[in-house]
Design a protein around this motif. Structure first.
Motif, PDB file in Angstrom:
ATOM      1  N   ALA A  28       0.838  -1.210   0.000  1.00 39.75           N
ATOM      2  CA  ALA A  28       0.000   0.000   0.000  1.00 39.75           C
ATOM      3  C   ALA A  28       0.869   1.256   0.000  1.00 39.75           C
ATOM      4  CB  ALA A  28      -0.922  -0.012   1.218  1.00 39.75           C
ATOM      5  N   LYS A  61       1.275 -11.804  -3.867  1.00 43.26           N
ATOM      6  CA  LYS A  61      -0.155 -11.517  -3.768  1.00 43.26           C
ATOM      7  C   LYS A  61      -0.575 -10.192  -4.429  1.00 43.26           C
ATOM      8  CE  LYS A  61      -3.409 -12.011   0.035  1.00 43.26           C
ATOM      9  NZ  LYS A  61      -3.465 -12.284   1.480  1.00 43.26           N
ATOM     10  N   GLY A  66      -3.490  -0.413  -3.025  1.00 41.36           N
ATOM     11  CA  GLY A  66      -4.137   0.886  -2.866  1.00 41.36           C
ATOM     12  C   GLY A  66      -3.320   1.853  -2.059  1.00 41.36           C
ATOM     13  N   ASP A  68      -2.569   3.774   1.398  1.00 37.02           N
ATOM     14  CA  ASP A  68      -2.530   3.205   2.751  1.00 37.02           C
ATOM     15  C   ASP A  68      -3.764   3.653   3.541  1.00 37.02           C
ATOM     16  OD1 ASP A  68      -2.021   2.630   5.433  1.00 37.02           O
ATOM     17  OD2 ASP A  68       0.145   2.675   5.077  1.00 37.02           O
ATOM     18  N   ILE A  69      -4.689   2.713   3.744  1.00 33.27           N
ATOM     19  CA  ILE A  69      -5.969   3.042   4.387  1.00 33.27           C
ATOM     20  C   ILE A  69      -5.750   3.465   5.842  1.00 33.27           C
ATOM     21  CG2 ILE A  69      -8.234   2.111   5.086  1.00 33.27           C
ATOM     22  CD1 ILE A  69      -8.103   0.323   2.564  1.00 33.27           C
ATOM     23  N   ALA A  70      -4.823   2.811   6.523  1.00 34.44           N
ATOM     24  CA  ALA A  70      -4.560   3.160   7.926  1.00 34.44           C
ATOM     25  C   ALA A  70      -4.039   4.598   8.027  1.00 34.44           C
ATOM     26  CB  ALA A  70      -3.548   2.184   8.527  1.00 34.44           C
ATOM     27  N   ALA A  80      -5.910  15.379   3.265  1.00 26.83           N
ATOM     28  CA  ALA A  80      -6.337  14.596   2.095  1.00 26.83           C
ATOM     29  C   ALA A  80      -5.913  15.287   0.805  1.00 26.83           C
ATOM     30  CB  ALA A  80      -7.852  14.405   2.112  1.00 26.83           C
ATOM     31  N   SER A  84      -3.385  13.689  -1.875  1.00 26.84           N
ATOM     32  CA  SER A  84      -3.805  13.548  -3.266  1.00 26.84           C
ATOM     33  C   SER A  84      -2.808  14.254  -4.186  1.00 26.84           C
ATOM     34  CB  SER A  84      -5.214  14.132  -3.420  1.00 26.84           C
ATOM     35  OG  SER A  84      -5.630  14.065  -4.745  1.00 26.84           O
ATOM     36  N   GLY A 112      -5.269   3.197  -5.444  1.00 27.03           N
ATOM     37  CA  GLY A 112      -4.030   3.867  -5.854  1.00 27.03           C
ATOM     38  C   GLY A 112      -3.089   2.943  -6.618  1.00 27.03           C
ATOM     39  N   GLU A 115      -4.257   3.025 -10.038  1.00 27.20           N
ATOM     40  CA  GLU A 115      -3.918   4.345 -10.576  1.00 27.20           C
ATOM     41  C   GLU A 115      -2.437   4.406 -10.967  1.00 27.20           C
ATOM     42  OE1 GLU A 115      -5.977   6.345  -7.114  1.00 27.20           O
ATOM     43  OE2 GLU A 115      -6.673   7.633  -8.740  1.00 27.20           O
ATOM     44  N   GLU A 135     -12.566   2.627  -4.148  1.00 27.95           N
ATOM     45  CA  GLU A 135     -12.649   3.786  -3.251  1.00 27.95           C
ATOM     46  C   GLU A 135     -14.066   4.092  -2.776  1.00 27.95           C
ATOM     47  OE1 GLU A 135     -10.689   3.612  -5.892  1.00 27.95           O
ATOM     48  OE2 GLU A 135      -8.799   4.646  -5.551  1.00 27.95           O
ATOM     49  N   GLY A 143      -8.063   9.280  -6.101  1.00 30.46           N
ATOM     50  CA  GLY A 143      -7.470  10.617  -5.881  1.00 30.46           C
ATOM     51  C   GLY A 143      -6.082  10.777  -6.457  1.00 30.46           C
ATOM     52  N   PHE A 144      -5.614   9.768  -7.225  1.00 29.73           N
ATOM     53  CA  PHE A 144      -4.275   9.881  -7.835  1.00 29.73           C
ATOM     54  C   PHE A 144      -4.380   9.925  -9.365  1.00 29.73           C
ATOM     55  CE2 PHE A 144      -2.377   7.211  -4.077  1.00 29.73           C
ATOM     56  CZ  PHE A 144      -2.520   8.294  -3.221  1.00 29.73           C
TER      57      PHE A 144
HETATM   58  N1  CO8 Z   1      -3.790   0.026   3.045  1.00 32.26           N
HETATM   59  C1  CO8 Z   1      -3.216  -0.405   4.194  1.00 32.26           C
HETATM   60  N2  CO8 Z   1      -3.072  -1.701   4.497  1.00 32.26           N
HETATM   61  C2  CO8 Z   1      -3.544  -2.614   3.626  1.00 32.26           C
HETATM   62  C3  CO8 Z   1      -4.161  -2.244   2.421  1.00 32.26           C
HETATM   63  C4  CO8 Z   1      -4.267  -0.847   2.132  1.00 32.26           C
HETATM   64  N3  CO8 Z   1      -4.804  -0.382   0.988  1.00 32.26           N
HETATM   65  N4  CO8 Z   1      -4.540  -3.355   1.773  1.00 32.26           N
HETATM   66  C5  CO8 Z   1      -4.178  -4.394   2.540  1.00 32.26           C
HETATM   67  N5  CO8 Z   1      -3.578  -3.955   3.675  1.00 32.26           N
HETATM   68  C6  CO8 Z   1      -3.039  -4.755   4.766  1.00 32.26           C
HETATM   69  C7  CO8 Z   1      -4.138  -5.356   5.599  1.00 32.26           C
HETATM   70  O1  CO8 Z   1      -4.635  -4.426   6.548  1.00 32.26           O
HETATM   71  C8  CO8 Z   1      -3.427  -6.526   6.231  1.00 32.26           C
HETATM   72  O2  CO8 Z   1      -2.636  -6.049   7.289  1.00 32.26           O
HETATM   73  P1  CO8 Z   1      -2.594  -6.910   8.684  1.00 32.26           P
HETATM   74  O3  CO8 Z   1      -1.995  -8.235   8.274  1.00 32.26           O
HETATM   75  O4  CO8 Z   1      -1.679  -6.077   9.532  1.00 32.26           O
HETATM   76  O5  CO8 Z   1      -3.987  -7.022   9.157  1.00 32.26           O
HETATM   77  C9  CO8 Z   1      -2.474  -6.976   5.127  1.00 32.26           C
HETATM   78  O6  CO8 Z   1      -2.341  -5.854   4.228  1.00 32.26           O
HETATM   79  C10 CO8 Z   1      -2.997  -8.160   4.338  1.00 32.26           C
HETATM   80  O7  CO8 Z   1      -4.284  -7.825   3.861  1.00 32.26           O
HETATM   81  P2  CO8 Z   1      -5.584  -8.754   4.067  1.00 32.26           P
HETATM   82  O8  CO8 Z   1      -5.449  -9.563   5.314  1.00 32.26           O
HETATM   83  O9  CO8 Z   1      -6.792  -7.888   3.942  1.00 32.26           O
HETATM   84  O10 CO8 Z   1      -5.425  -9.722   2.801  1.00 32.26           O
HETATM   85  P3  CO8 Z   1      -6.617 -10.490   2.054  1.00 32.26           P
HETATM   86  O11 CO8 Z   1      -5.953 -11.473   1.141  1.00 32.26           O
HETATM   87  O12 CO8 Z   1      -7.621 -11.005   3.013  1.00 32.26           O
HETATM   88  O13 CO8 Z   1      -7.325  -9.360   1.162  1.00 32.26           O
HETATM   89  C11 CO8 Z   1      -7.401  -7.462  -0.298  1.00 32.26           C
HETATM   90  C12 CO8 Z   1      -6.624  -8.719   0.133  1.00 32.26           C
HETATM   91  C13 CO8 Z   1      -8.705  -7.857  -0.988  1.00 32.26           C
HETATM   92  C14 CO8 Z   1      -6.521  -6.723  -1.317  1.00 32.26           C
HETATM   93  C15 CO8 Z   1      -7.701  -6.594   0.936  1.00 32.26           C
HETATM   94  O14 CO8 Z   1      -6.501  -6.399   1.653  1.00 32.26           O
HETATM   95  C16 CO8 Z   1      -8.266  -5.252   0.618  1.00 32.26           C
HETATM   96  O15 CO8 Z   1      -9.434  -5.124   0.288  1.00 32.26           O
HETATM   97  N6  CO8 Z   1      -7.432  -4.200   0.729  1.00 32.26           N
HETATM   98  C17 CO8 Z   1      -7.870  -2.835   0.547  1.00 32.26           C
HETATM   99  C18 CO8 Z   1      -8.119  -2.520  -0.915  1.00 32.26           C
HETATM  100  C19 CO8 Z   1      -8.612  -1.119  -1.081  1.00 32.26           C
HETATM  101  O16 CO8 Z   1      -9.682  -0.754  -0.657  1.00 32.26           O
HETATM  102  N7  CO8 Z   1      -7.801  -0.289  -1.750  1.00 32.26           N
HETATM  103  C20 CO8 Z   1      -8.152   1.087  -2.025  1.00 32.26           C
HETATM  104  C21 CO8 Z   1      -7.622   1.978  -0.961  1.00 32.26           C
HETATM  105  S1  CO8 Z   1      -8.176   3.657  -1.146  1.00 32.26           S
HETATM  106  C22 CO8 Z   1      -7.195   4.289  -2.341  1.00 32.26           C
HETATM  107  O17 CO8 Z   1      -6.355   3.640  -2.905  1.00 32.26           O
HETATM  108  C23 CO8 Z   1      -7.417   5.707  -2.660  1.00 32.26           C
HETATM  109  C24 CO8 Z   1      -6.351   6.331  -3.557  1.00 32.26           C
HETATM  110  C25 CO8 Z   1      -6.482   7.807  -3.635  1.00 32.26           C
HETATM  111  C26 CO8 Z   1      -6.200   8.420  -2.317  1.00 32.26           C
HETATM  112  C27 CO8 Z   1      -6.399   9.897  -2.305  1.00 32.26           C
HETATM  113  C28 CO8 Z   1      -6.101  10.421  -0.929  1.00 32.26           C
HETATM  114  C29 CO8 Z   1      -6.737  11.638  -0.546  1.00 32.26           C
END
Ligand code: CO8
Length: 258
Positions: A28, A61, A66, A68-70, A80, A84, A112, A115, A135, A143-144
């Motif tokens: 992420a 994997k 994306g 970083d949601i955290a 934000a 962005s 992201g 993107e 998103e 947002g990217f």
């Molecule tokens: N951010 C932070 N951590 C993440 C992210 C992420 N995007 N994706 C996965 N992780 C972490 C998980 O929290 C987990 O951490 P931990 O082991 O510490 O709990 C680790 O990676 C492994 O992930 P999972 O256990 O969830 O793995 P799965 O195989 O069960 O699932 C998925 C894989 C389907 C990919 C799932 O992790 C998921 O849905 N991830 C999020 C995907 C997502 O929603 N991405 C979009 C994010 S928003 C974005 O990108 C916006 C961009 C523009 C921003 C503009 C800013 C203003």
């Protein structure tokens, strides 16, 4: 230069493989990582030996799951907007670079991450990859640069279906709608990408750079302006040694020595 979240290798002369290296968070993109991407592309542009950048993700994997949601959880509007901006700048840096960019999509390319792939000139994916812009499931929008690049790539109907549904697409479907150029079995992904890179590297370097520049700039020009830009670039190439070598090599039935 060394990076915290990027690993650089030169798998073939002229191409740099940039691996996004945050496997615990499925690669992420946090603020530092985005800044590193921008700095890295700028640095590699200065290296005359380097003409291609290839992005991939560490681990089996994910390409990049994306932003970083955290890290975004505590954002207000100001943070934000800044995030962005930094993300958009990193993507614009790749998109507008004189370097040719290829995304080697080895797994999830979400938000992201998709993107980032869209900012690259070409996308080659493992047939196990999954792509999407989820998103809206988080109450956000891309947002990217994703709303703009995807719409230009696929047209508004398909792009909005992907953006508004937030659903993931399998690699085959993404290939069918021309979101990605090629799909391969996972174990053949990097060889496929390297073979494409070698093909590009064997061509006239100035011609390759000019072709990208004219094609990319054309998006913000009218057709007439685009044709004019193409004509000027085409004519400009006759002023350099490269086209003389390319044309003579053909007539002399030999390989060009670019
Ligand atoms: N951010 C932070 N951590 C993440 C992210 C992420 N995007 N994706 C996965 N992780 C972490 C998980 O929290 C987990 O951490 P931990 O082991 O510490 O709990 C680790 O990676 C492994 O992930 P999972 O256990 O969830 O793995 P799965 O195989 O069960 O699932 C998925 C894989 C389907 C990919 C799932 O992790 C998921 O849905 N991830 C999020 C995907 C997502 O929603 N991405 C979009 C994010 S928003 C974005 O990108 C916006 C961009 C523009 C921003 C503009 C800013 C203003």
């Amino acid at each position: 230069m060394t990076y915290q979240f990027l690993t650089l290798e030169v798998p073939i002369p002229g191409a740099t493989l940039i691996t996004i290296n945050r496997p615990d968070a499925l690669n992420a993109l946090n603020l530092k990582l985005l800044q590193e991407i921008e700095a890295c592309v700028s640095e590699l542009e200065k290296d005359p030996q380097n003409r291609i950048i290839i992005f991939t993700g560490s681990g089996k994997k994910a390409f990049v799951a994306g932003a970083d949601i955290a890290a975004m959880n505590d954002f207000g509007t100001k943070e934000a907007e800044e995030f962005s901006s930094i993300g958009q700048n990193a993507m614009i840096r790749i998109d507008q670079s004189s370097l040719i960019s290829i995304a080697a999509i080895n797994g999830f390319a979400l938000g992201g991450g998709m993107e980032l792939a869209l900012a690259c000139d070409m996308r080659i994916a493992s047939n196990q990859a999954k792509l999407g812009l989820p998103e809206v499931s988080l109450g956000l929008i891309p947002g990217f640069g994703g709303t703009q690049r995807l719409t230009r790539l696929l047209g508004s109907g398909l792009a909005l279906e992907i953006i508004l549904s937030g659903e993931m697409l399998g690699a085959e479907e993404a290939h069918r709608i021309k979101l990605i150029n090629r799909i391969t079995p996972p174990e053949e992904l990097m060889d496929t990408v390297f073979s494409l890179a070698k093909s590009i590297l064997s061509r006239g370097p100035v011609a390759v750079r000019e072709a990208k520049r004219v094609a990319k700039n054309g998006k913000s020009l009218s057709s007439i302006e685009g044709y004019r830009a193409e004509k000027l670039a085409f004519a400009g190439l006759f002023g350099g040694a490269e086209s003389k070598e390319g044309l003579s090599a053909f007539l002399e039935k030999r390989k060009p020595g670019f």
